[in-house]
Design an enzyme around this catalytic site. Structure first.
Site, PDB file in Angstrom:
ATOM      1  N   ASP A 101       3.194  -4.688  -2.794  1.00  0.00           N
ATOM      2  CA  ASP A 101       4.215  -5.586  -3.322  1.00  0.00           C
ATOM      3  C   ASP A 101       4.762  -6.423  -2.163  1.00  0.00           C
ATOM      4  OD1 ASP A 101       6.134  -6.175  -5.766  1.00  0.00           O
ATOM      5  OD2 ASP A 101       7.482  -5.686  -4.133  1.00  0.00           O
ATOM      6  N   HIS A 304       1.111  -1.835 -11.057  1.00  0.00           N
ATOM      7  CA  HIS A 304       1.643  -2.451  -9.842  1.00  0.00           C
ATOM      8  C   HIS A 304       2.016  -1.444  -8.760  1.00  0.00           C
ATOM      9  CE1 HIS A 304       3.362  -5.748  -7.600  1.00  0.00           C
ATOM     10  NE2 HIS A 304       4.525  -5.137  -7.506  1.00  0.00           N
TER      11      HIS A 304
END
Length: 325
Positions: A101, A304
């Site tokens: 991220d 994610h």
């Protein structure tokens, strides 16, 4: 059994809280938002067992690390400065940098800017990409009825107020919605916390709060994250987004500079980023920007939070890459 260490380290004018394990060549692990160093709980022992020293800081603004009062102190260059000093504090000349991220964006730029300090890079989720032709505030959509989530995060105090009302519910909602458990990204029914936010309703309004945690997030795992955000609040993490335009301006100095160190890219099959138009083409174009890219691997079923959702697959890919160096 290799002991887990925690300590506070003075770096670059602030103090970072660091979790570390093992001895050997240094690997620095950089988390994303809204995470902390605890996101690397599966990688720290796995790397230590095979002869590496794994170090995971709470990045500035997160957890038990310092959070400068000035929002302008959260540029990518500030964070890279922290990491350069962290390497020095370890008595090492260099490190392999791994990020997910926001940590992936930081890792790419750290390797691009300081290949002398970051000898290789592993990025989870976020690919290396060319600098956008315009600043993010002009690039991301915004209408009277809704705005891209980065615009929402840019308003001081607004997202903090929403997220800190019930930290446990906030994290459960965001973690689930961006995970592989939420569903395929090409299904319009799959929630996405990193999309458009309806005006006046907030980011959490459209996200379900699961009553049962996904298998990769135990109650004690969630409690660790909740405790960190109870300590720090969300302001520090949100300040990274408040520097998107500043980061874009600073990146002008690196225009045309490639990442010249060995690299690995991993992404979950259900990562929220893959839903962004043109992302597949950006990933395919990476070798032009990263000539030593060893592989770009898609992890089936994962979303994610890749290192948390698919730790065995990530650990294998990571160890194989590190050994190849």
């Amino acid at each position: 059994m290799i002991d887990l260490e925690t300590r506070d380290v003075a770096v670059n004018g602030i103090t970072l809280h660091v979790t570390a394990q093992g001895e050997g060549p240094l690997v620095v692990l950089c988390h994303g938002f809204p995470e902390t160093a605890y996101a690397w709980r599966h990688q720290l022992p796995a790397l230590a067992r095979v002869g590496f020293r794994a170090v995971a800081p709470d990045l500035r603004g997160y957890g038990a690390s310092d959070s400068p009062a000035d929002a302008a102190a959260f540029t990518t260059l500030d964070v890279i400065g922290d990491l350069v000093a962290l390497i020095e504090s370890e008595g090492a000349d260099d490190a392999v940098i791994v990020g997910g991220d926001w940590g992936a964006s930081i890792a790419w730029q750290a390797a691009q800017l300081r290949p002398d300090r970051f000898r290789a890079v592993v990025a989870l989720g976020v690919p290396m990409m060319r600098r956008a032709p315009v600043a993010p505030c002009r690039l991301f959509p915004k209408t009277e009825s809704a705005a891209f989530y980065t615009h929402y995060f840019n308003e001081p105090g607004v997202a903090e107020s929403e997220f800190e009302r019930d930290i446990s519910a906030t994290l459960r909602a965001i973690y689930f919605a961006a995970s592989g458990d939420a569903g395929p990204r090409d299904d319009p029914r799959t929630p996405n916390p990193f999309g458009m936010v309806a005006t006046g309703l907030g980011l959490l309004h459209s996200l379900p709060v699961p009553q049962t945690l996904p298998a990769w997030l135990t109650p004690s795992d969630l409690a660790a994250f909740v405790q960190s955000y109870t300590t720090s609040g969300f302001r520090g993490g949100l300040n990274y987004y408040r520097n998107l335009d500043r980061n874009w301006a600073l990146q002008g100095a690196l225009e045309g500079k490639r990442v010249e160190v060995p690299a690995l890219y991993l992404v979950g099959e259900r990562d929220t980023g893959l839903a962004i138009p043109g992302m597949a083409q950006i990933i395919e174009a990476m070798p032009a920007l990263v000539p030593q890219l060893r592989a770009a691997e898609v992890i089936p079923g994962a979303g994610h939070w890749l290192q948390q959702e698919a730790p065995e697959a990530v650990n294998k890919a990571l160890v194989d890459f590190l050994r190849s160096l």
